[in-house]
Design a protein around this motif. Structure first.
Motif, PDB file in Angstrom:
ATOM      1  N   ASN A 156       0.802  -1.227   0.000  1.00 45.35           N
ATOM      2  CA  ASN A 156       0.000   0.000   0.000  1.00 45.35           C
ATOM      3  C   ASN A 156       0.831   1.272   0.000  1.00 45.35           C
ATOM      4  O   ASN A 156       0.272   2.361   0.032  1.00 45.35           O
ATOM      5  N   PHE A 159       2.570   4.509  -0.876  1.00 44.68           N
ATOM      6  CA  PHE A 159       2.322   5.463  -1.959  1.00 44.68           C
ATOM      7  C   PHE A 159       3.500   6.410  -2.122  1.00 44.68           C
ATOM      8  O   PHE A 159       3.949   6.690  -3.228  1.00 44.68           O
ATOM      9  N   THR A 216      -0.748   0.865  -6.209  1.00 46.44           N
ATOM     10  CA  THR A 216      -1.194   2.055  -5.486  1.00 46.44           C
ATOM     11  C   THR A 216      -0.896   3.312  -6.287  1.00 46.44           C
ATOM     12  O   THR A 216      -1.755   4.194  -6.434  1.00 46.44           O
ATOM     13  N   LEU A 243      -3.143   3.463  -9.300  1.00 47.70           N
ATOM     14  CA  LEU A 243      -4.498   3.915  -8.991  1.00 47.70           C
ATOM     15  C   LEU A 243      -4.562   5.445  -9.034  1.00 47.70           C
ATOM     16  O   LEU A 243      -5.540   6.027  -9.509  1.00 47.70           O
ATOM     17  N   ASN A 244      -3.508   6.074  -8.563  1.00 51.63           N
ATOM     18  CA  ASN A 244      -3.466   7.540  -8.619  1.00 51.63           C
ATOM     19  C   ASN A 244      -3.327   8.030 -10.060  1.00 51.63           C
ATOM     20  O   ASN A 244      -3.942   9.025 -10.447  1.00 51.63           O
ATOM     21  N   THR A 295      -6.461  -0.513   5.273  1.00 50.15           N
ATOM     22  CA  THR A 295      -6.520  -0.503   3.823  1.00 50.15           C
ATOM     23  C   THR A 295      -5.616   0.533   3.193  1.00 50.15           C
ATOM     24  O   THR A 295      -4.757   1.103   3.834  1.00 50.15           O
ATOM     25  N   ASN A 296      -5.836   0.761   1.925  1.00 50.47           N
ATOM     26  CA  ASN A 296      -4.930   1.496   1.059  1.00 50.47           C
ATOM     27  C   ASN A 296      -5.325   2.965   1.004  1.00 50.47           C
ATOM     28  O   ASN A 296      -6.460   3.294   0.653  1.00 50.47           O
ATOM     29  N   ALA A 297      -4.398   3.846   1.355  1.00 50.68           N
ATOM     30  CA  ALA A 297      -4.734   5.264   1.483  1.00 50.68           C
ATOM     31  C   ALA A 297      -5.219   5.864   0.165  1.00 50.68           C
ATOM     32  O   ALA A 297      -6.107   6.719   0.163  1.00 50.68           O
ATOM     33  N   VAL A 298      -4.666   5.421  -0.962  1.00 49.51           N
ATOM     34  CA  VAL A 298      -5.104   5.998  -2.240  1.00 49.51           C
ATOM     35  C   VAL A 298      -6.513   5.517  -2.583  1.00 49.51           C
ATOM     36  O   VAL A 298      -7.374   6.313  -2.977  1.00 49.51           O
ATOM     37  N   ALA A 299      -6.770   4.212  -2.386  1.00 48.00           N
ATOM     38  CA  ALA A 299      -8.106   3.688  -2.662  1.00 48.00           C
ATOM     39  C   ALA A 299      -9.138   4.362  -1.754  1.00 48.00           C
ATOM     40  O   ALA A 299     -10.220   4.762  -2.209  1.00 48.00           O
ATOM     41  N   LEU A 322      -9.871   7.838  -2.972  1.00 47.62           N
ATOM     42  CA  LEU A 322     -10.782   7.870  -4.119  1.00 47.62           C
ATOM     43  C   LEU A 322     -12.219   7.636  -3.662  1.00 47.62           C
ATOM     44  O   LEU A 322     -13.147   8.306  -4.123  1.00 47.62           O
ATOM     45  N   THR A 338      -0.994  11.858   2.044  1.00 44.30           N
ATOM     46  CA  THR A 338      -1.581  11.161   0.893  1.00 44.30           C
ATOM     47  C   THR A 338      -2.986  11.660   0.557  1.00 44.30           C
ATOM     48  O   THR A 338      -3.295  11.928  -0.608  1.00 44.30           O
ATOM     49  N   VAL A 384      -3.864  13.222  -3.005  1.00 44.00           N
ATOM     50  CA  VAL A 384      -4.738  12.543  -3.961  1.00 44.00           C
ATOM     51  C   VAL A 384      -6.064  13.282  -4.126  1.00 44.00           C
ATOM     52  O   VAL A 384      -6.588  13.409  -5.228  1.00 44.00           O
TER      53      VAL A 384
END
Lengths: 282, 298
Positions: A211, A213, A229, A232-233, B110-114, B117, B224, B228
């Motif tokens: 995960n 980034f 990751t 996705l950005n 979980t995933n900071a970018v997901a 979004l 992040t 994002v």
């Protein structure tokens, strides 16, 4: 029914009601995400929103993995994550064994220093490290993301050391008398007994690397080298830059990136809890 | 040298080498850089205190400082309260509680970018779930991330959703509180509230301190989500309406890796470092006499 029993039932009823209400608030975003990811684009913007996507538009997921080279991103992520997991656990366990089982001048000061670095914010080192890796010609390669894991990670060193300290010395001492080397003892006596702690380290390293980034953002410039990751950005930038934003596809892609985390979490829940509470117990 | 000493150093050598090469060396070099004018390509030029003078007069620095303070001062206590509340609920010995523990904890693994979004979509002023729900209640929702006033509250709201991680730590601490203590207090006539403040809270104070410090350190380094969620399509546009989500780390990132002002960015990074160390030390000092460690001092 007696009065205390009735009071108890009311209390439990209230507790469940509060838990259910909060639980709904916490899970509704994810349900919405799932629902959006299976709608056709027009339905995503429909007011009022229709929660049940009928029919299911699985093609959003196909689009999510083809709009950008997602299989490539997946491969890249694995190429980084696998060696980082291996290197982190081996190096951290070596150092942890050194701190747990040897007496030498300066050991305690060194261990204290190791604990302090756990709290250091990365921003004071990131600029020189970037300049260093750039001088070495490592920018836009995976090396800056992998090589640092060879030197152990303070939190995992701490976690493994604490675990090693709980292992009785008997079998180690017997092996020493039999002439086994320290490295051999570490490998065939300590590591097998520390399996739960090793698993915790592997899982946390996986989550952290999969995960991550910031690292990929700094060091990977070529889109085809991106991790999931970072990819996705990139997808966000591309989709947001187009006319109508395909939120259904973005949600499908996000869910795909989240999925391994969630699966791992369900498989190894107690390791998450252990790792977290170890951190707090120090 | 004794064999044990030599072997001990050999085992800890990976970390020692890493510490010198990847931590101590870079820290010293970044301190040096902060006194230079330096781009990625040209060699650093010593300019003394000039970067710090510039920083003291930089409105964007103060803006990022204010934004970060806003985020931390509002977000950290709210997060702690929510996490503690959740943990108290989740500590109840009732059937099915494991399901709820999982449910609340899940967003924080979980995933900071997901997640960014997801929240970008949730907070969409026109079609997002949040404003749709508000509209259903007859309230016109704000523009959230597109509004100078609401961008930071929106990010705080999002951070509250991941309070489950801290709740797990509180929960572990709550489970370590001996039942006899609480029962003894109950027999002595202490009510629920009194029992909480006189017994439970002191007993879990180490977890509270840990969550406070980790929460604070995390909030001061928020990056992040802001990168994002408040960046447009153009690189460099991050920071939200009128720089309302320009947090310190985001500002350091922009200066260093978009504008390649390595010297000035290093000075900014050191200002952040001092801020983080200062806040942590303050939290320690203030709590020193209030945190109860089982079995004497820590």
């Amino acid at each position: 029914m007696s009065a205390p029993a009735a009071a108890r039932l009311t209390r439990i009823g209230t507790l469940y009601a509060v838990l259910a209400a909060l639980g709904a608030m916490f899970s509704v975003p994810v349900v919405w995400m799932l629902s959006s990811s299976l709608h056709e684009l027009a339905a995503v913007f429909a007011q009022p929103y229709r929660w049940l996507p009928v029919p299911l538009h699985w093609e959003n997921y196909v689009r999510a993995v083809t709009i950008l080279p997602v299989p490539r991103f997946l491969l890249n992520t694995v190429i980084i994550t696998a060696p980082v997991m291996l290197a982190t656990v081996v190096s951290s366990a070596l150092v942890a064994y050194g701190f747990a089982r040897f007496r030498f001048p300066g050991r305690d000061a060194l261990f204290a220093l190791c604990l302090v670095t756990m709290m250091l914010p990365g921003q004071v080192t990131m600029i020189p490290l970037y300049m260093l890796f750039s001088r070495l010609g490592w920018v836009d390669t995976y090396l800056p993301l992998i090589v640092p894991s060879l030197f152990g990670s303070p939190f995992y060193i701490f976690l493994l050391r604490q675990f090693f300290l709980t292992i009785p010395r008997d079998s180690e001492e017997a092996a020493l008398i039999d002439g086994a080397s320290r490295l051999r003892i570490w490998w065939s006596i300590m590591l097998p007994q520390a399996r739960p702690a090793v698993a915790t380290v592997l899982i946390f390293t996986f989550i952290g690397t999969w995960n991550d980034f910031f690292g990929p953002l700094l060091y990977l410039n070529s889109p085809e080298k991106a991790t999931l990751t970072l990819g996705l950005n990139l997808m966000k930038t591309q989709v947001l830059g187009s006319g109508v934003v395909e939120w259904n596809v973005l949600m499908a892609a996000s869910l795909l990136v989240l999925a391994p985390n969630v699966i791992l979490f369900f498989l190894a829940q107690r390791h998450f809890i252990r790792g977290l509470s170890m951190g707090a117990g120090k | 040298m004794k064999a044990e000493t030599r072997q001990g150093w050999l085992f800890v050598a990976p970390w020692v080498i890493g510490f010198v090469l990847l931590t101590a060396g870079p820290m010293i070099y970044s301190l040096y850089l902060s006194f230079t004018a330096s781009t990625l390509l040209s060699p650093p030029q010593w300019i003394g205190l000039e970067n710090y003078r510039r920083l003291a007069a930089d409105p964007l620095f103060y803006r990022s400082l204010g934004n970060t303070a806003y985020y931390a001062v509002l977000g950290v206590p709210l997060g702690l309260l929510l996490a503690l509340g959740l943990a108290l609920l989740l500590n109840a010995p009732v059937r099915g509680i494991g399901f709820f523990r999982t449910l609340f904890f899940l967003p924080s693994v979980t995933n900071a970018v997901a997640l960014s979004l997801l929240w970008l979509w949730l907070l969409n002023p026109e079609f997002g779930l949040l404003n749709s729900a508000l509209r259903a209640c007859g309230v016109a929702g704000p523009l959230w991330l597109q509004s100078e006033a609401w961008a930071k509250p929106a990010l705080i709201l999002m951070s509250l959703w991941t309070a489950g991680g801290q709740a797990v730590i509180f929960l572990a601490a709550l489970q370590g509180v001996p039942r006899e203590l609480i029962e003894a207090a109950a027999i002595d006539g202490a009510g629920v509230v009194r029992r909480f403040f006189a017994v439970t809270l002191p007993m879990i104070s180490p977890a509270l301190l840990f969550n406070l410090i980790m929460g604070l350190v995390g909030a001061l380094q928020v990056f992040t989500q802001a990168f994002v969620m408040t960046g447009g399509v153009q690189p460099g546009s991050e920071g939200g309406p009128n720089q309302s989500t320009l947090f310190i780390v985001l500002y350091v990132y922009k200066k260093a890796f978009q504008e390649f002002e390595m010297g000035y960015a290093s000075a900014l990074a050191w200002a952040l470092f001092v801020l983080i160390v200062g806040c942590t030390a303050l939290a320690w000092r203030v709590s020193r006499d209030r945190v109860h460690y089982e079995g004497g001092a820590a």
